[in-house]
Design an enzyme around this catalytic site. Structure first.
Site, PDB file in Angstrom:
ATOM      1  N   HIS A  20      34.505  41.387  60.881  1.00  0.00           N
ATOM      2  CA  HIS A  20      34.214  42.635  60.722  1.00  0.00           C
ATOM      3  C   HIS A  20      34.300  43.081  59.221  1.00  0.00           C
ATOM      4  O   HIS A  20      34.950  42.363  58.601  1.00  0.00           O
ATOM      5  CB  HIS A  20      35.137  43.595  61.614  1.00  0.00           C
ATOM      6  CG  HIS A  20      35.713  43.057  63.043  1.00  0.00           C
ATOM      7  ND1 HIS A  20      36.344  42.134  63.563  1.00  0.00           N
ATOM      8  CD2 HIS A  20      35.140  43.740  64.220  1.00  0.00           C
ATOM      9  CE1 HIS A  20      36.439  41.915  64.847  1.00  0.00           C
ATOM     10  NE2 HIS A  20      35.745  43.028  65.072  1.00  0.00           N
ATOM     11  N   ASP A  31      37.530  43.665  58.198  1.00  0.00           N
ATOM     12  CA  ASP A  31      38.679  42.383  57.942  1.00  0.00           C
ATOM     13  C   ASP A  31      38.654  42.069  56.227  1.00  0.00           C
ATOM     14  O   ASP A  31      39.598  41.426  56.094  1.00  0.00           O
ATOM     15  CB  ASP A  31      38.121  41.186  58.731  1.00  0.00           C
ATOM     16  CG  ASP A  31      37.926  41.611  60.327  1.00  0.00           C
ATOM     17  OD1 ASP A  31      38.670  42.483  60.745  1.00  0.00           O
ATOM     18  OD2 ASP A  31      37.065  41.068  60.946  1.00  0.00           O
ATOM     19  N   GLU A  60      28.715  42.183  73.092  1.00  0.00           N
ATOM     20  CA  GLU A  60      30.000  41.493  73.659  1.00  0.00           C
ATOM     21  C   GLU A  60      30.608  42.319  74.580  1.00  0.00           C
ATOM     22  O   GLU A  60      31.353  43.236  74.361  1.00  0.00           O
ATOM     23  CB  GLU A  60      30.876  41.025  72.570  1.00  0.00           C
ATOM     24  CG  GLU A  60      32.190  40.234  72.863  1.00  0.00           C
ATOM     25  CD  GLU A  60      32.882  40.062  71.835  1.00  0.00           C
ATOM     26  OE1 GLU A  60      32.559  39.721  70.710  1.00  0.00           O
ATOM     27  OE2 GLU A  60      34.320  40.021  72.083  1.00  0.00           O
ATOM     28  N   GLU A  76      32.816  36.140  75.901  1.00  0.00           N
ATOM     29  CA  GLU A  76      34.277  35.672  75.511  1.00  0.00           C
ATOM     30  C   GLU A  76      34.900  35.430  76.888  1.00  0.00           C
ATOM     31  O   GLU A  76      34.878  36.336  77.648  1.00  0.00           O
ATOM     32  CB  GLU A  76      34.780  36.807  74.953  1.00  0.00           C
ATOM     33  CG  GLU A  76      36.556  36.623  74.582  1.00  0.00           C
ATOM     34  CD  GLU A  76      37.209  37.485  73.552  1.00  0.00           C
ATOM     35  OE1 GLU A  76      36.452  38.248  72.792  1.00  0.00           O
ATOM     36  OE2 GLU A  76      38.380  37.448  73.844  1.00  0.00           O
ATOM     37  N   ASP A 121      32.494  33.551  72.324  1.00  0.00           N
ATOM     38  CA  ASP A 121      33.907  33.596  71.829  1.00  0.00           C
ATOM     39  C   ASP A 121      34.964  32.557  72.539  1.00  0.00           C
ATOM     40  O   ASP A 121      35.143  32.945  73.684  1.00  0.00           O
ATOM     41  CB  ASP A 121      34.475  35.014  71.736  1.00  0.00           C
ATOM     42  CG  ASP A 121      34.180  35.741  70.570  1.00  0.00           C
ATOM     43  OD1 ASP A 121      33.147  35.507  69.924  1.00  0.00           O
ATOM     44  OD2 ASP A 121      34.518  36.946  70.420  1.00  0.00           O
ATOM     45  N   ASP A 145      43.786  36.612  73.994  1.00  0.00           N
ATOM     46  CA  ASP A 145      43.132  35.876  72.804  1.00  0.00           C
ATOM     47  C   ASP A 145      43.683  34.706  72.527  1.00  0.00           C
ATOM     48  O   ASP A 145      44.233  34.268  71.445  1.00  0.00           O
ATOM     49  CB  ASP A 145      43.187  36.957  71.585  1.00  0.00           C
ATOM     50  CG  ASP A 145      42.027  37.759  71.777  1.00  0.00           C
ATOM     51  OD1 ASP A 145      41.070  37.422  72.666  1.00  0.00           O
ATOM     52  OD2 ASP A 145      41.698  38.688  70.899  1.00  0.00           O
ATOM     53  N   ASP A 147      37.890  33.382  68.526  1.00  0.00           N
ATOM     54  CA  ASP A 147      38.569  34.724  68.721  1.00  0.00           C
ATOM     55  C   ASP A 147      39.823  34.703  69.457  1.00  0.00           C
ATOM     56  O   ASP A 147      40.119  34.988  70.524  1.00  0.00           O
ATOM     57  CB  ASP A 147      37.445  35.610  69.457  1.00  0.00           C
ATOM     58  CG  ASP A 147      37.871  37.008  69.260  1.00  0.00           C
ATOM     59  OD1 ASP A 147      38.776  37.473  68.820  1.00  0.00           O
ATOM     60  OD2 ASP A 147      37.146  37.850  70.020  1.00  0.00           O
TER      61      ASP A 147
END
Lengths: 440, 440, 440, 440
Positions: free
Chosen positions: A101, A104, A232, A268, A296, A309, A339
C-alpha cells in the site's frame, strides 16, 4: 547497506525433511513440475504491510515485535531502512515479488503534497533495489482505511471531500505502481460498505463507487498502465457489511455498471471463508467467469469470526488453490501474495523466515499434488463420466440449447427410468489424501 | 364440507392487548395507514407446505402433529380435504393469498402422466374454492428437491434425464399457476448447487441452469402467464453450497446470462441471515436494483446454522421489512408469504392460529412504525443531511459524473480540510425504538 | 475544575418521546417500579476504558476521536483531567457507578514501582471525586492483556516471571479497589487460553490459573475486601480459545479446583452470544446456580464474529436481562456496567451522551416490561401449568427423588397414555411483544 | 444366511496407493506401531443407525438409498436381516466393534411390553452373531429423541409420564447392553435442553436430569454392568440449546450433582466443532480431567451450521485425535465409533465400503503420524522448553504452590526483566505437515 539478518543465509532446499533450522523441505525452486520450475509456477510475493509493518498488536494488545529496521532517526530514514530489510528478506527467501500500500512504504506528511513527495523519494529507492535484485512488483494499492478521514468510507463516504481525497490518493498510487512496473493494481474496499442502514444511502454509495472505479480504469489507460486492475472482495471487517462481499457480489456490481471488462479479482482465502465459501469456491467461480487475476495466499481459523491472516499451512487449501491455478494455465499477471502475518506470539525476527518457509513449503507440496491429480486425470475422468449423459441423446440437445420445455416434457413422459450415478464423495476424499501424501 | 375448526370463529381485532385466546392485537384489517388499509399494505399469504403439510418432523424426530384433514381414505381424498381445511384457515384468519408447490397439493402418481392428472384434479377444486372465497394465489412453484431423483440437483443435475424431468415438472407447474391466476411463479433451487467440487462441473451446471431459466421465461410468455417470475436465493441447506447464494450472487448469475429482465427476487428473511446479511440488506439491495418482487416473511434463529422458518415476531425485522416495502411504493405482484412453520412442540391444531396471529400482529406493528418513520422523514432527513456535500461544489460534480482523477487531485491538494459528520448510530437506534413503541 | 461539556446540562427525563436533543425518553430515575425507584433497580455503571479511553481505532484504522481531556501536558496530567471529565459525564447522565482497569486510570511508568505510584496518585483524586459526588465504584480490575509481556497469557503464561508480575498487579489492583470501596473485583482472562495446542501445556496452565485465583481469594480476605470476586467469561478474542469460555466452562473449572464459593460471574451479553448462547441463557444458568453477580450491559452484532461492545438498544435483550435480575431479587453487589463503546463513526463528544441515553432508556423500558410480566405472572403461570405433572402422582415421586428405574418401568408398562402440552412458543412471543409495547 | 455383498470380498491392505476398487491404502491391521498392532490401537466401531439405518433423507428430501436388507416381509424379519447384513459388512471391513440404539435394531411395538419383546428377540440373534464372529459391542444406548412423545425432552420433559417412559426405556437398554457385554453405555441428550426460555423451567429440568442419571448409575451397579457410562455432549440440534453443550458444560453439571465419578465422555468431532471448539480441544480437556472415555469418529463441515456426520478424512483431525489417545495410553473401554453416514448422493451400497475405508485409512495415517510425533518428542520437547521457567526459581515455587501474592509482588518489583520465548506456531505447523506426509 546494513545486513539485518547476518546469521541467516539464503534459505536452501534440504532433502532432509526433519533438518532443524530454517530451510525448505518441499519448495525446491528449480525442480520441474510439468515442464515448468516451481519458481515459475509459484509466483510468491511478500506483503510489505504484514512482513515489514505488522508489530503484533491486536484489538486488546499493543505491539510485541521490535523490528531492527525501526530504529531510524526519522520516519523517512526508517522507511528507507525498511526497504533494505525487505529486499534482504526477499532475497534470502528467494521470493521474487512484493506488494504494498502507498502508506506502508512511506509516511504521511502534513499535507497531501508532502505525503506524495515522501512517496516519490522511497519509490526511487525501491526502484533501485528492484533493478539491483531483479525482484518485481506484483501489485500496488492505496490505503483508504487507516486514516480517520475514511471513517465513513472512501469512494462511498458521505463526504465529497473524502471522495476527492481518495481519488487523488489512488491516482498517485497508480502512477507509482506504473513507475515500478507493477503487474497489477488492487482495490480493497475495507471501508466501502456500511455500519447500519439507519444512516446509509446505499444507492448513492454504490453509484459513487462505480464512478470512482470507472475513473480509475480511465486513468490507468491514460497513463499506459499495463497491469491488471483487481478487486479484492471481503464480506466484513472492519466494516459491518462491505459491498464487495464476495466474488459473486462484486461481479454483480461490476456488471451492473458495465465495468466487468476492466477488472479481475484478487481472491483471498481468509476473505472467502469469512463470506461462507471455501477458498476453492471463490477461485473456481472466478476462474470459470475468466475473472481470476491473483491470489492472496493465507488462511483463516474456521472457528474465529475475523480475518486472522495466518500463513497458509493447510495442505488441502493449498492443493485446491493450485488445482484451480493449473486448470487456468497458470497466472498471467497474478501471483501468490502472502497476505499473512506471523502470530502475535511468533514475535522474534527469525519467525519471519519460519513463517514464509511454512507457506512456501505448503504451496510447493500443494503444487506437486495438484499437478499429479491433473496429470492422472483422476478427478477429470470421474467428472466426465458422471456428466456423460450430456454428450448424447436428450442431454446433447440440452447442452446445445436445441430443445424446449415442450420437447423435454414429451421426453420425460416417455418410458425411460432415471438412474443416477453415485457422487462417491468419500472415495474421492480418500484418493485426494493419497495424492497429497505421495506427491513428490 | 366439513368444518375443521368448529370452535374457532373468524379471528377478530381486539382493542384489548391482553385479551386471552386467539385474536389480533395489532392487525386491524380495515384500519387505514397512510391512505391504504392494513389489508392492502400487508398482502399476507399462507404457505401450503408448512401450514397444511408440516407434521413436526426434524432430522432427529418423527412427526408430532396429527392433522384432522389427514384421515382421508386415499391420498387424493386427503389432498381434497386439505384444500378445504386450508381455505377454512385462511378465511378465519382473514388471509387473502396462498402459495404452494405442485407436490404440496396433490400426491405423486406412478408416472409423470398420472402425477399431472392428480394435480389437475386438485387444481379444479382449488379454483372453485378461490372463486367462492375471493382468496387468490400469490405464487406457485415446483418441488424439485424432495424426490430422490433430484439427489444431484434438478436443472444442475449431472443427469440429463433429471434435467428433462424437471423441465416437464416446471412446465406443468407454470401452467397450473397460470390457470389459477397466480401473481408470481417462484424458483427456489434447493438442490441447485454442489456438495463437493471434487465431483462437480460448475461451468456446465451454471450453463444448464441458465438455459433452464431461459426456457422457463420463454414458456411463460408462450402461455401468456402475466405474473412475475421470481428467484428465491438461499446460501445452503440442503445443498452444501447453492448457486443462488444471496441476492447479489443470483443477480450476477442473471446478468451473466442476460436473464435479469425476466426475473425478480423472492426474498426470505431466514435465507438472508444464513447468507451473512440482515434481512433488510437483501431487501434494500434488491429494491435499489429494482429486483424486489416478493417476500417470504419468517425469521431464523441467529444462533442456529440452519433454516428454522419461524413465524416472524421480531419487531425490528418486521419494521425494517415494511420500511423497504413502503419505500418501494408497496408490492405490485408480491406479498408477504408466511414461509414459516409452527415449532415442533407447538403441535396442537390451534397453534396454527396463534402462530399466524403472531406473525400478522408483528407485521401490523411494523407497518405502523415504518409508516410513521417515513411520514416524519426522521431517517430520510438525517441521511439527506449526512450526504449533503454531494449537492454542491465538488460533490455535485461527482454526483453528475463531471469530473476525473486529475481534477479531483487538484481539489484534494487544495487548502480545504476534511470535516466528517457523526454517524450517530446509537441515537438513531434509540429513536427507532420510540417509533416502534409508540406507533398505533 | 474545567467543565468539558459546558453546553450539556444534566440529562432530564422528557415526557415527549420525540423531543430533539439529549434527554431520557424511558428512564425516569425517580419513577417507582414495583416499590423501588428505577435508579435503585438499574445500577448503571460507566466503563472507564470505553467511555474515557476508547479513541475509535479498530484493527484496520487509527483513532477518530479527539477527546478534550487528552490535551494535558503530561500523561499524569491527562489522567487527572480524565477523572474530572468522567465524573462530569456521570453526574450529567445520573450514572451512580463506574468500573475501571488499573491501566485505564493511570499510565504505566518505567518500573512496576513507578506504575504503582502513578496509580496511587490518581486513586487519591478519584476518591476525592467519589466523596464529593456520591458516585461509587462497582468494580475494579487489572489489565493483564494489553502489555506485550502478556503475549502468552498472565496467570497461564509459559513464563513464571509473567505469572509473578500479574500477581503483583492484581494484588495492587485489589488493594486499590478496596481503598475505593468497590462492590466487586473482576477477573477477565483475555489472554488466559491458547492459540494452538501444538505449543500448549493445558494442564499446567489450568493448574496455575487455579492457584492464581486461590491466592487472589486468600488475599482479598487478608485485606478485608468486602466486595464480590467475579469471573467474566468470554469464549475467544483476543485469544483463539479462552479457558473461561462461558459460564458453564468457568463453573466446571471453579468446581474442579474447589473455588466455587469464592467467585460469582460478571456476565456480558456480547460474550454470551459469541459463545453460542443467548444473553438470557448465561444469566439464567448463573442465576439458578446462585452465581449471577453482575452484568456487562452491551450488545453484539449477531452477524459479526467479534466483540462489538455496542450500547444495548435491543429491547428483547434488555427485557430478558431484567427478568432474570428481578427473579433474583435484584442485584446485591452487582450492577449494569456499560461495557460499551460508541461506534467509530459516532466520534463526536456528544455521542457519548446519546449512546449512554440509548442504553439507559432501553434498560428502563426493559425493566418496565419485565416487571409487568412478573407482576401478571404470565410466563410463570404458563410454565407452572406446563410442568404441573410433577406436582402429583408419579411426577411428585420423581421431584422428591422417591422412585427408581424399576418403579418407573412398572409405571411405564401400565395402561396410561402420554399426553403432552403444547409449547406455544409463537403465542408467548406474541404476548411478550405486547408487554414490551405497552409497559410504562 | 444370505450374502448381501457377494461381489465384495474381505477388504485387504494394498501396498499400491492408487489401486482401483475397495482396498485399504493406509490401514494394515496387523502392522505394528509402537509395539501394538493397528487393530489394537484403532478400535473401530460401526454405527448401526447410520450404516444400517440411514436411508439418505434430509430436511428437504426423501430417502435415496434402497438397501437390500430392507425387503423383508415384516418389520421383525427386516430387523433380523439387518443384523446379518451388519455382521457381513463388519467382517468384510475387519471392524471388530459396533454401537446401536435400542430402536435401531428392533422396531417399536404397540406397547412398551411388545417393544421390549421385539428387542429381546433381536438381541438373541445379535448375541449369536457376536459369538460366531468375535465382534464385540462398543456401547449401547437408548433412542430418546425420535418418537414424538419426546417433543419436550426425555429426562427433562415437562411431562412426568415421559420421564417415566424414558427411565423404563433406558433400564431395558442397559440390561440389553449388559447382556451383550457392552464396553460402554452412552447418554446423548438430543432433546434434553430447550427451545425457548419463555416456556422453560431450567432448574427443574436440570434437577430431573441429574436424578435420572443418578438412577441410571445406581441401576448399572445393581445389574453388574461392567462397562463405562458415557455422556455425549452436543451444543444444539435438534434442540435449540442442549444442556450437555460441550465437555466443560457437562462436567460442570456432573460436578454440581456429584455425578462426576460415575460418568466419562464420548466425544464427537462434529459436536465439538458445532460448540465452537476444535475436536482436539474437547479431547484434551476431557483427557486432562481423566474423563475421556470414547470417541465418535466423524467430521463436520466448518461452513455448515449443522451436524453433517461425515466420514473422517481430514488428516489433521485424525492425527490430533490419535495424539490425545496415545497420550492417554490408548483406550481402556472406548473406541473409535464411526458415527458417520455416507453422503446422500453416495447412495450405492458399495459406497458403504468406500466410506468406511476412507475413515479407516485416515485414522491409520493419523495413528502413524501421531506415533512418530510422540516417539520423536518433537512437540513435547518444544513445550517442555517453552515452560521451563516453572522448573526453577520463582517458577518452581509457583508450581509447588509455595508462594503468595506478597512474595510474588516482591519478586516482580525486583530487578529482573521479562523475556518471553516465541510461540513458533508457523514452524510447528510446518513440522506437523512433514510428520503427516512421511509417516509410514
Amino acid at each position: 547497506m546494513k545486513e539485518y539478518f547476518p546469521n541467516t543465509g539464503k534459505i536452501e532446499y534440504s532433502g532432509d525433511r526433519f533438518k532443524k533450522g530454517p530451510c525448505f523441505r518441499q519448495y525446491n525452486a528449480g525442480q520441474t513440475v510439468g515442464g515448468k520450475t516451481m519458481e515459475e509456477h509459484l509466483k510468491f510475493s511478500m506483503a510489505f504491510w504484514h512482513t515489514m509493518g505488522y508489530g503484533g498488536s491486536d484489538p486488546f494488545g499493543a505491539d510485541t515485535m521490535v523490528r531492527p529496521w525501526q530504529n531510524g532517526s526519522s520516519p523517512m530514514k526508517i522507511a528507507e531502512e525498511k526497504v533494505y530489510a525487505a529486499f534482504e528478506i526477499m532475497q534470502k527467501l528467494g521470493i521474487r515479488y512484493f506488494c504494498f500500500h502507498d502508506r506502508d512504504i512511506a509516511p504521511e506528511g502534513n499535507t497531501l503534497a508532502e505525503t506524495n513527495k515522501n512517496l516519490d523519494s522511497i519509490v526511487k529507492i525501491i526502484k533501485k533495489m528492484m533493478s539491483d535484485t531483479g525482484i518485481r512488483l506484483l501489485w500496488g494499492t492505496a490505503n483508504l482505511f487507516t486514516n480517520p478521514r475514511f471513517m465513513h468510507g472512501a469512494a462511498t463516504s458521505c463526504n465529497a471531500d473524502v471522495f476527492a481525497y481518495a481519488a487523488a490518493q489512488v491516482k498517485k498510487a497508480m502512477e507509482v505502481t506504473t513507475e515500478l512496473g507493477g503487474a497489477g493494481y488492487v482495490f480493497w474496499g475495507g471501508r466501502e460498505g456500511y455500519e447500519t442502514l439507519l444512516n446509509t444511502d446505499m444507492q448513492l454509495e454504490l453509484d459513487n463507487m462505480a464512478f470512482f472505479l470507472q475513473m480509475a480504469a480511465d486513468y490507468a489507460k491514460e497513463i499506459g498502465f499495463e497491469g491488471q486492475l483487481l478487486i479484492e472482495p471481503k464480506p466484513k471487517e472492519p466494516t459491518k457489511h462491505q459491498y464487495d462481499f464476495d466474488v459473486a457480489s462484486a461481479l454483480a456490481f461490476l456488471k451492473s455498471y458495465g465495468l466487468e471488462r476492466d477488472f479481475k479479482f484478487n481472491i483471498e482465502s481468509n476473505h472467502a471463508t469469512l463470506a461462507g465459501h471455501t477458498f476453492q469456491h471463490d477461485l473456481r467461480f472466478a476462474r470459470i467467469n475468466e475473472m481470476l487475476g491473483s491470489v492472496d495466499a493465507n488462511q483463516g481459523d474456521m472457528l474465529l469470526g475475523w480475518d486472522t491472516d495466518q500463513f497458509p499451512t493447510d495442505i488441502y487449501s493449498t492443493t485446491f488453490c493450485m488445482l484451480e491455478i493449473l486448470e487456468m494455465g497458470g497466472f498471467k499477471k497474478g501471483g501468490l501474495n502472502f497476505d499473512a502475518k506471523v502470530r502475535r506470539a511468533s514475535y522474534r525476527p527469525d519467525d519471519i523466515f519460519y513463517a514464509h518457509i511454512a507457506g512456501m513449503d505448503s504451496f510447493a507440496k500443494g503444487l506437486k499434488a495438484a499437478w499429479k491429480i491433473m496429470e492422472d486425470g483422476v478427478l477429470k475422468d470421474f467428472i466426465s463420466k458422471k456428466y456423460e449423459s450430456y454428450s448424447r441423446g436428450i442431454g446433447k440437445k440440452i447442452s446445445g440449447k436445441e430443445t424446449d420445455f415442450k420437447s423435454l416434457e414429451k421426453y420425460a413422459l416417455g418410458p425411460g427410468t432415471i438412474d443416477n450415478p453415485s457422487g462417491r464423495q468419500e472415495y474421492l476424499e480418500s484418493i485426494l489424501n493419497e495424492y497429497i501424501f505421495t506427491a513428490e
